[in-house]
Design an enzyme around this catalytic site. Structure first.
Site, PDB file in Angstrom:
ATOM      1  N   HIS A  67       0.841  -1.219   0.000  1.00  0.00           N
ATOM      2  CA  HIS A  67       0.000   0.000   0.000  1.00  0.00           C
ATOM      3  C   HIS A  67       0.863   1.252   0.000  1.00  0.00           C
ATOM      4  O   HIS A  67       1.065   1.858   1.040  1.00  0.00           O
ATOM      5  CB  HIS A  67      -0.919   0.015   1.223  1.00  0.00           C
ATOM      6  CG  HIS A  67      -2.057   0.980   1.088  1.00  0.00           C
ATOM      7  ND1 HIS A  67      -2.011   2.267   1.583  1.00  0.00           N
ATOM      8  CD2 HIS A  67      -3.265   0.839   0.505  1.00  0.00           C
ATOM      9  CE1 HIS A  67      -3.163   2.869   1.338  1.00  0.00           C
ATOM     10  NE2 HIS A  67      -3.931   2.026   0.684  1.00  0.00           N
ATOM     11  N   MET A  68       1.337   1.655  -1.017  1.00  0.00           N
ATOM     12  CA  MET A  68       1.331   1.181  -2.385  1.00  0.00           C
ATOM     13  C   MET A  68       2.788   0.858  -2.756  1.00  0.00           C
ATOM     14  O   MET A  68       3.683   1.534  -2.262  1.00  0.00           O
ATOM     15  CB  MET A  68       0.905   2.250  -3.374  1.00  0.00           C
ATOM     16  CG  MET A  68      -0.437   2.883  -3.409  1.00  0.00           C
ATOM     17  SD  MET A  68      -1.906   2.227  -2.854  1.00  0.00           S
ATOM     18  CE  MET A  68      -2.577   3.795  -2.320  1.00  0.00           C
TER      19      MET A  68
END
Length: 172
Positions: A67-68
């Site tokens: 993420h991410m």
């Protein structure tokens, strides 16, 4: 955001001098391993039902890899979990709800105002505005990094029937 608009004056909080460490948090909160979202308690004011905590954001957080990829941003839901854990800690430690466990009951007015990334020190502040013993708590919360507001809202905590939940876990 002006300094006086925070729940707690940030100058009162010293992340290097906590009033309770992770072991003290574990004595009250049931979360463990990757679900522990508080590093230390920094401040408590029982007269105002206000608390502040620290969450050290490290490169080892379970969400960093996904993420991410290449741009690790702390998920908003994890920030909300940190606020819930601080509210639960305060209510449980001081037996305000009269319940063995406080669970998430709802969220209102949540706004994300900035990003949180590895290396940040997230300061979570809560003010329990309503406490209905045996029923629920309502807490206004804020999160700040480097003196800047990154998240705010209102959460509700509810009494969790521990005996029912633990009974289900043992039969599964």
């Amino acid at each position: 955001m002006a300094k006086d608009e925070f729940i707690i004056d940030l100058d009162l909080l010293d992340p290097d001098k906590p009033i309770a460490d992770i072991e003290a948090i574990r004595a009250v909160n049931p979360q463990r391993h990757e679900m522990e979202q508080l590093t230390a308690i920094l401040y408590e004011d029982l007269d105002r039902n206000v608390s502040a905590a620290l969450k050290e954001i490290t490169a080892d957080e379970f969400w960093v890899r996904g993420h991410m990829p290449g741009m690790p941003l702390m998920p908003g839901v994890i920030m909300l979990e940190a606020a819930a854990q601080l509210s639960s800690y305060h209510a449980s430690k001081h037996d305000l709800l009269g319940s063995a466990m406080v669970g998430f009951g709802g969220l209102d007015e949540v706004r994300f105002r900035g990003v949180v990334t590895p290396g940040d020190r997230l300061i979570i502040m809560v003010c329990l505005e309503k406490v209905r013993r045996g029923r629920m708590i309502v807490a206004r919360f804020q999160g700040a990094v480097d003196g800047k507001l990154v998240v705010e809202g209102v959460l509700r905590g509810i009494s969790i029937p521990v005996e029912h939940v633990t009974g289900q876990a043992s039969t599964s």
